[in-house]
Design a protein around this motif. Sequence first.
Motif, PDB file in Angstrom:
ATOM      1  N   LEU A 177       8.681 -22.447  17.125  1.00 15.39           N
ATOM      2  CA  LEU A 177       7.483 -22.080  17.860  1.00 15.39           C
ATOM      3  C   LEU A 177       7.605 -22.982  19.032  1.00 15.39           C
ATOM      4  CD1 LEU A 177       4.582 -21.013  15.849  1.00 15.39           C
ATOM      5  CD2 LEU A 177       5.926 -19.482  16.972  1.00 15.39           C
ATOM      6  N   ASP A 178       6.947 -22.746  20.154  1.00 11.16           N
ATOM      7  CA  ASP A 178       6.976 -23.676  21.408  1.00 11.16           C
ATOM      8  C   ASP A 178       6.201 -24.900  20.954  1.00 11.16           C
ATOM      9  OD1 ASP A 178       6.218 -25.258  23.918  1.00 11.16           O
ATOM     10  OD2 ASP A 178       5.715 -23.266  24.881  1.00 11.16           O
ATOM     11  N   PRO A 179       6.770 -26.271  20.970  1.00  5.95           N
ATOM     12  CA  PRO A 179       5.712 -27.341  20.327  1.00  5.95           C
ATOM     13  C   PRO A 179       4.730 -27.726  21.135  1.00  5.95           C
ATOM     14  CG  PRO A 179       8.075 -28.310  21.697  1.00  5.95           C
ATOM     15  CD  PRO A 179       7.924 -26.421  21.433  1.00  5.95           C
ATOM     16  N   ASP A 180       4.759 -27.451  22.464  1.00  4.09           N
ATOM     17  CA  ASP A 180       3.434 -27.716  23.371  1.00  4.09           C
ATOM     18  C   ASP A 180       2.346 -26.791  23.258  1.00  4.09           C
ATOM     19  OD1 ASP A 180       4.525 -30.040  23.874  1.00  4.09           O
ATOM     20  OD2 ASP A 180       6.090 -29.038  25.200  1.00  4.09           O
ATOM     21  N   LEU A 181       2.332 -25.728  22.509  1.00  8.02           N
ATOM     22  CA  LEU A 181       1.138 -24.936  22.215  1.00  8.02           C
ATOM     23  C   LEU A 181       0.129 -25.364  22.518  1.00  8.02           C
ATOM     24  CD1 LEU A 181       2.433 -22.287  19.463  1.00  8.02           C
ATOM     25  CD2 LEU A 181       1.877 -21.645  21.962  1.00  8.02           C
ATOM     26  N   SER A 182      -0.943 -25.012  22.850  1.00  7.74           N
ATOM     27  CA  SER A 182      -2.364 -25.469  23.020  1.00  7.74           C
ATOM     28  C   SER A 182      -2.931 -25.583  21.471  1.00  7.74           C
ATOM     29  CB  SER A 182      -3.202 -24.918  23.954  1.00  7.74           C
ATOM     30  OG  SER A 182      -3.524 -23.478  23.404  1.00  7.74           O
ATOM     31  N   ALA A 200      -4.033 -22.763  16.499  1.00 11.57           N
ATOM     32  CA  ALA A 200      -5.098 -22.261  15.481  1.00 11.57           C
ATOM     33  C   ALA A 200      -5.287 -20.927  15.457  1.00 11.57           C
ATOM     34  CB  ALA A 200      -6.200 -22.932  16.057  1.00 11.57           C
ATOM     35  N   ALA A 201      -5.019 -20.178  16.329  1.00  9.62           N
ATOM     36  CA  ALA A 201      -4.920 -18.685  16.318  1.00  9.62           C
ATOM     37  C   ALA A 201      -3.832 -18.075  15.317  1.00  9.62           C
ATOM     38  CB  ALA A 201      -4.938 -17.909  17.848  1.00  9.62           C
ATOM     39  N   LEU A 202      -2.491 -18.822  15.790  1.00 10.32           N
ATOM     40  CA  LEU A 202      -1.470 -18.169  14.850  1.00 10.32           C
ATOM     41  C   LEU A 202      -1.734 -18.770  13.438  1.00 10.32           C
ATOM     42  CD1 LEU A 202       1.354 -19.287  17.365  1.00 10.32           C
ATOM     43  CD2 LEU A 202       0.745 -16.906  16.568  1.00 10.32           C
ATOM     44  N   VAL A 203      -2.411 -20.067  13.164  1.00 14.20           N
ATOM     45  CA  VAL A 203      -2.326 -20.394  11.736  1.00 14.20           C
ATOM     46  C   VAL A 203      -3.535 -19.468  11.114  1.00 14.20           C
ATOM     47  CG1 VAL A 203      -3.593 -22.423  10.470  1.00 14.20           C
ATOM     48  CG2 VAL A 203      -1.946 -22.844  12.291  1.00 14.20           C
ATOM     49  N   THR A 204      -4.484 -19.128  11.799  1.00 14.35           N
ATOM     50  CA  THR A 204      -5.463 -18.138  11.090  1.00 14.35           C
ATOM     51  C   THR A 204      -4.772 -16.642  10.727  1.00 14.35           C
ATOM     52  OG1 THR A 204      -7.350 -18.921  12.536  1.00 14.35           O
ATOM     53  CG2 THR A 204      -7.668 -16.797  11.679  1.00 14.35           C
ATOM     54  N   ARG A 205      -3.944 -16.255  11.527  1.00 12.01           N
ATOM     55  CA  ARG A 205      -3.327 -15.000  11.260  1.00 12.01           C
ATOM     56  C   ARG A 205      -2.100 -15.071  10.374  1.00 12.01           C
ATOM     57  NH1 ARG A 205      -1.042 -13.633  16.673  1.00 12.01           N
ATOM     58  NH2 ARG A 205      -0.231 -11.701  15.808  1.00 12.01           N
ATOM     59  N   PHE A 206      -1.508 -16.157  10.283  1.00  3.78           N
ATOM     60  CA  PHE A 206      -0.156 -16.277   9.343  1.00  3.78           C
ATOM     61  C   PHE A 206      -0.305 -17.474   8.266  1.00  3.78           C
ATOM     62  CE2 PHE A 206       1.302 -14.482  13.355  1.00  3.78           C
ATOM     63  CZ  PHE A 206       2.134 -13.540  12.942  1.00  3.78           C
ATOM     64  N   ALA A 212       3.000 -30.793  19.367  1.00  2.11           N
ATOM     65  CA  ALA A 212       2.174 -31.889  20.153  1.00  2.11           C
ATOM     66  C   ALA A 212       0.624 -31.761  19.776  1.00  2.11           C
ATOM     67  CB  ALA A 212       2.547 -31.578  21.681  1.00  2.11           C
ATOM     68  N   GLN A 213       0.107 -30.882  19.694  1.00  4.71           N
ATOM     69  CA  GLN A 213      -1.372 -30.547  19.233  1.00  4.71           C
ATOM     70  C   GLN A 213      -1.439 -29.824  17.951  1.00  4.71           C
ATOM     71  OE1 GLN A 213      -4.123 -31.896  20.927  1.00  4.71           O
ATOM     72  NE2 GLN A 213      -2.759 -32.930  22.335  1.00  4.71           N
ATOM     73  N   ALA A 214      -2.396 -30.261  17.002  1.00  4.26           N
ATOM     74  CA  ALA A 214      -2.833 -29.483  16.024  1.00  4.26           C
ATOM     75  C   ALA A 214      -4.289 -29.175  16.136  1.00  4.26           C
ATOM     76  CB  ALA A 214      -2.770 -30.399  14.965  1.00  4.26           C
ATOM     77  N   SER A 231      -1.649 -13.895  21.540  1.00  4.40           N
ATOM     78  CA  SER A 231      -1.527 -13.459  20.155  1.00  4.40           C
ATOM     79  C   SER A 231      -0.232 -12.734  20.063  1.00  4.40           C
ATOM     80  CB  SER A 231      -2.559 -12.679  19.526  1.00  4.40           C
ATOM     81  OG  SER A 231      -2.779 -11.469  20.562  1.00  4.40           O
ATOM     82  N   PRO A 232       0.985 -13.599  20.303  1.00  2.00           N
ATOM     83  CA  PRO A 232       2.157 -12.967  20.136  1.00  2.00           C
ATOM     84  C   PRO A 232       2.452 -12.275  18.780  1.00  2.00           C
ATOM     85  CG  PRO A 232       2.661 -15.235  20.097  1.00  2.00           C
ATOM     86  CD  PRO A 232       1.223 -14.833  20.489  1.00  2.00           C
ATOM     87  N   LYS A 233       3.367 -11.240  18.407  1.00  2.00           N
ATOM     88  CA  LYS A 233       3.682 -10.652  17.343  1.00  2.00           C
ATOM     89  C   LYS A 233       5.011 -11.859  17.069  1.00  2.00           C
ATOM     90  CE  LYS A 233       4.785  -6.548  18.929  1.00  2.00           C
ATOM     91  NZ  LYS A 233       5.010  -5.177  18.945  1.00  2.00           N
TER      92      LYS A 233
END
Length: 454
Positions: A75-80, A85-91, A100-102, A146-148
């Motif tokens: 994934l893009d390392p500079d995701l906000s 967090a949205a991706l973590v919730t889904r996957f 860069a940001q957790a 929210s990419p697939k």
Amino acid sequence: MDDPMDYLPHPHARLIVAGEPGDLGGGRLAARVSRTAQALAELPPGPLFCGMRNDLPSVLRYLGAWQARRPVALLDPDLSAAALAALVTRFRPAALLGFAQAPHGRNIPHGTTAIRRTPRSGSGDEVGEPHPELAVLLATSGSTGSPKLVRLSRTAVLANAHSIAEALALGPDEVAPTSLPLHYSYGLSVLNSHLVAGASVVLTDAGLLERSFWSSLDDHRCTSLAAVPYQYDMLRRLRFDPAEHPALITLTQAGGRLRPELIDEFAAKADFYVMYGQTEATARIAVLPPKRLADRPGSVGQAVPGGRLAIQEGEVVYHGPNVMMGYAETAADLARGEDLDGVLRTGDLGRLDDDGFLYLTGRVKRIAKIFGVRVNLDDVERILRDCGPVAATSGDDRVTVWAEGLDVKGCAALARRLGTELRLHWSGFDVRGVDRLPLLTTGKIDYVALEART
């Protein structure tokens, strides 16, 4: 891994860190990958999320996950923090590596955050383990929050890496810089194809506008350069000449349609490969080699070795071992096996000539209506290809055209030109001048961001 086709990397492959002496290859690289694999194997079960930079720690994590047979989302390392967090919730990954940001605002520039994979609150469902053949997860193109994720098997990744290496005749003497993000399928395919061919990859986060990129390219005698259309537009403005870089022999292009005059210009200076691909096919689907540019103008080539192209009701359909397993919307999807059985409906319109060379004519969904008349947005962009970088989006009974560097008078002239060429009233075209077209990290035009402005 007894099968030599399963080697990633090949025993002779080398990684070179730009600006640092020496290289990492052979037994030293294998040892570093094995140590990383052992560390990743000790993490909780489940997929890994890797913030994939063009650097050595990221590549070692990727190769370590491969060796440990741990599915990894690049994934893009500079995701906000919010997007991550949205991706973590889904996957619900087992760990976050190198972002860069957790979530919750914690900085983890090169660290690992392990995540306890528990059922969603009140859902009662346990998180299933990913499918044993699942190897890599890549985000689909776009700028939505929210990419697939594209599910790629080990077979798909290796098959495409070997077919690209064969199509480009890669050998141990080839050296490629990371000119594209490694979380983008095209950039990742450059890495994979060179690693399976026993070639070398120069790792640099510098961009094409930075002097350090070109210094590294020359210092390490890079033999090829991969770029997307917007980068070639930029290189033309910079008056880039491959002859100024003695070791540079090959240029490759994918990631969208490149204007014919730019193909001709760069093909006159280097061995130029035009390529076509999609993340859903791991990376590349077709390749047009330099020797066929003259007799197949406008084509994106023939299917890569091991693949087959067909046209069904005008749509390009690809058959091959590099086709994804399917999409993933949530963690539950990671346990699924093959959804597509090696057949990908690309969403692109095209035709095949008698020798199997593919010509793209548009996108199935890139259609707008002006006063009730269907207009292909790719046709609009092709008409204006001599005007510099442009992008077309659809609106309410109009087409919006975004053109770099145009004033009000120039915009009006373009609208009239489109009206004349498409035999529609010019008022159906809203032409707007912009300083720069917004781009995704992959270098492709960010159509979603443009549509949000209308």
